[in-house]
Design a protein around this motif. Sequence first.
Motif, mmCIF file in Angstrom:
data_model
loop_
_atom_site.group_PDB
_atom_site.id
_atom_site.type_symbol
_atom_site.label_atom_id
_atom_site.label_comp_id
_atom_site.label_asym_id
_atom_site.label_seq_id
_atom_site.Cartn_x
_atom_site.Cartn_y
_atom_site.Cartn_z
ATOM 1 N N LEU A 1 0.841 -1.212 0.000
ATOM 2 C CA LEU A 1 0.000 0.000 0.000
ATOM 3 C C LEU A 1 0.870 1.253 0.000
ATOM 4 O O LEU A 1 0.561 2.243 -0.674
ATOM 5 C CB LEU A 1 -0.946 -0.035 1.206
ATOM 6 N N ASN A 2 1.980 1.204 0.738
ATOM 7 C CA ASN A 2 2.918 2.344 0.714
ATOM 8 C C ASN A 2 3.443 2.579 -0.690
ATOM 9 O O ASN A 2 3.644 3.721 -1.113
ATOM 10 C CB ASN A 2 4.100 2.081 1.651
ATOM 11 N N THR A 3 3.670 1.492 -1.423
ATOM 12 C CA THR A 3 4.183 1.619 -2.793
ATOM 13 C C THR A 3 3.164 2.361 -3.666
ATOM 14 O O THR A 3 3.536 3.240 -4.449
ATOM 15 C CB THR A 3 4.478 0.216 -3.382
ATOM 16 N N PHE A 4 1.888 2.020 -3.524
ATOM 17 C CA PHE A 4 0.869 2.733 -4.318
ATOM 18 C C PHE A 4 0.855 4.224 -3.963
ATOM 19 O O PHE A 4 0.703 5.072 -4.834
ATOM 20 C CB PHE A 4 -0.526 2.137 -4.088
ATOM 21 N N ILE A 5 0.995 4.527 -2.673
ATOM 22 C CA ILE A 5 0.986 5.948 -2.265
ATOM 23 C C ILE A 5 2.193 6.659 -2.872
ATOM 24 O O ILE A 5 2.068 7.759 -3.427
ATOM 25 C CB ILE A 5 0.979 6.059 -0.723
ATOM 26 N N ARG A 6 3.360 6.022 -2.801
ATOM 27 C CA ARG A 6 4.563 6.681 -3.351
ATOM 28 C C ARG A 6 4.497 6.803 -4.863
ATOM 29 O O ARG A 6 5.148 7.653 -5.450
ATOM 30 C CB ARG A 6 5.828 5.897 -2.938
ATOM 31 N N ARG A 7 3.734 5.924 -5.508
ATOM 32 C CA ARG A 7 3.595 5.969 -6.978
ATOM 33 C C ARG A 7 2.268 6.622 -7.376
ATOM 34 O O ARG A 7 1.703 6.305 -8.432
ATOM 35 C CB ARG A 7 3.667 4.546 -7.548
ATOM 36 N N ALA A 8 1.808 7.542 -6.562
ATOM 37 C CA ALA A 8 0.492 8.168 -6.808
ATOM 38 C C ALA A 8 0.441 8.919 -8.127
ATOM 39 O O ALA A 8 -0.631 9.188 -8.652
ATOM 40 C CB ALA A 8 0.146 9.111 -5.663
ATOM 41 N N ASP A 9 1.617 9.283 -8.656
ATOM 42 C CA ASP A 9 1.627 9.977 -9.954
ATOM 43 C C ASP A 9 1.302 9.028 -11.098
ATOM 44 O O ASP A 9 0.894 9.461 -12.166
ATOM 45 C CB ASP A 9 2.992 10.641 -10.188
ATOM 46 N N ARG A 10 1.437 7.731 -10.892
ATOM 47 C CA ARG A 10 1.247 6.742 -11.960
ATOM 48 C C ARG A 10 0.062 5.823 -11.719
ATOM 49 O O ARG A 10 -0.606 5.395 -12.650
ATOM 50 C CB ARG A 10 2.505 5.867 -12.087
ATOM 51 N N VAL A 11 -0.130 5.441 -10.474
ATOM 52 C CA VAL A 11 -1.167 4.449 -10.158
ATOM 53 C C VAL A 11 -2.416 5.189 -9.689
ATOM 54 O O VAL A 11 -2.392 5.865 -8.666
ATOM 55 C CB VAL A 11 -0.680 3.467 -9.070
ATOM 56 N N LYS A 12 -3.491 5.049 -10.451
ATOM 57 C CA LYS A 12 -4.712 5.790 -10.118
ATOM 58 C C LYS A 12 -5.806 4.878 -9.573
ATOM 59 O O LYS A 12 -6.784 5.356 -8.997
ATOM 60 C CB LYS A 12 -5.234 6.534 -11.361
ATOM 61 N N ILE A 13 -5.673 3.590 -9.810
ATOM 62 C CA ILE A 13 -6.636 2.619 -9.285
ATOM 63 C C ILE A 13 -5.832 1.422 -8.790
ATOM 64 O O ILE A 13 -4.854 1.026 -9.446
ATOM 65 C CB ILE A 13 -7.623 2.148 -10.386
ATOM 66 N N ALA A 14 -6.219 0.858 -7.659
ATOM 67 C CA ALA A 14 -5.633 -0.417 -7.226
ATOM 68 C C ALA A 14 -6.718 -1.191 -6.481
ATOM 69 O O ALA A 14 -7.484 -0.605 -5.711
ATOM 70 C CB ALA A 14 -4.420 -0.199 -6.332
#
Length: 501
Positions: free
Chosen positions: A334-347
């Motif tokens: 989940l931390n990875t999705f937050i840090r990649r918020a510029d790329r990942v818009k849905i998970a």
Amino acid sequence: MKARVSVHRDFKIADIDDRIYSAFLEHLGRAVYGGIYEPGHATADKNDFRTDVLGMVRDLRLPLVRYPGGNFVSAYNWEDGIGPREQRPVRLDYAWRTRETNAVGTDEFADWCKAAGTEMMLAVNLGSRDLDAARALLEYCNHPSGTYWSDLRIKNGHREPHNVRVWCLGNEMDGPWQVGHKTAYEYGRIANETAKAMRAYDQKLELIVCGSSHSQMPTYPDWEATVLDQCHDAVDHVSLHMYFENYEQDYLNFMAKSLVMDRYIETVSGVIDYVKAKKRSRHNVYISFDEWNVWYHNRRADHDAFTTWDWPAAPPLLEDVYNFEDVLLCGCLLNTFIRRADRVKIACIAQLVNVIAPIMTETGGRAWKQTTYYPLYYASLYGRGESLGVAVDVPKYDAKAADDVPYLDVAAVRNDAHTVTFFMVNRHPDEALAVDIDLAGFTPTGIAEHVTMDDPDLQATNTANAPDRVVPKRGQGVAVRDGALRGDLPPRSYHVLRVSV
Ligand code: AHR
């Protein structure tokens, strides 16, 4: 061991799209039947939805739930699941070798989403079917009235359109296991034509094209390049999937696996940029990480069962029981999705109930939260706002899965003008981390809340009889001192630290 963490008020990665806290529900095992839907259950509502499960789902505040598959969707006729129940056909599900009664279909799922406070994210079948079935489903769901499909929906009891905004163009079409598996070129063409047809109805839909099923696929990452070459400007997201296992019972290697996900996101982002540049396009394509989770606890047994059994209806399948170790990895993912918020818009956590899920039920009995419910719950509750860049200076280790794995994993979210939340995992197996967190540009005034999960037993689980064996508790030991946050994080621990600023 020491860890120095720095964030800066002006170093924002991106606004977090709340939809990274979504989930997935497939017609698979007891996810639907005995999971969300159970006629006669003591808690069933007027639609036969289990309200004990609904309560736990609602608390997760899921923006989207992806449905109906998964592998299931690739041989699914959505028309089988609408209209009077007694007239719906029973079909064989080729993905999981089970029997599908079709008692629940698109309209029931729409009702369930309303009750759960979430939105539908529908996948169309591009395995055994084509764009015609997709556009008919779209019209059935979204057109107000006055056409064959929209009037049929009204006749079936749903006057208002379901207004589904987010659509997946098939599922894992790179996988040879998929019914109707295609080459990248074949799939890219079909995805493009399907997207064009769906956009001809509504320009503003969000469309998701299948990327690789995981980063070990032999076609990865050429798959993404070839598919996007066909459909880049017609789609909004590339779908990625990844599951994690610890068969070898190697704790530090398991904990390194969030870096594998990070590399996957980085590589596919690069492929997206490459195709965008090649096409001289101004259109942005993002990542929908619409299946992620730990999946291995019951996998071998499941495989033996479903490859040999005789098409049962809603058998227990993929019922992984999660442990405390899985909390730590899920926190890092989940931390990875937050840090990649510029790329990942849905998970989407895969999945939601009973099938590799944070919520478990007994058919006819109790429901409880697995250990992994909690990191998703806290990320969804407190992980909204702006993702801040985090510099972490901490010793690292090398593992089989990845090198340079920091012992401390951190994501930082500026929730509003008054609060910054840190999500942290101390990966170290036996040393506490003395953290020193510098919040440049902010004046920390105190700890608003500190939640932690730690446990001497990595294998500890929650069960129907002991549903609260692994639960969050109040954290302590971190305080504001001399304008910074200082304190100790015990070995193998998960933290949510909300700081007033
Ligand atoms: O979530 C279980 C399965 O994993 C899904 O059906 C499929 O998309 C993936 O391979």
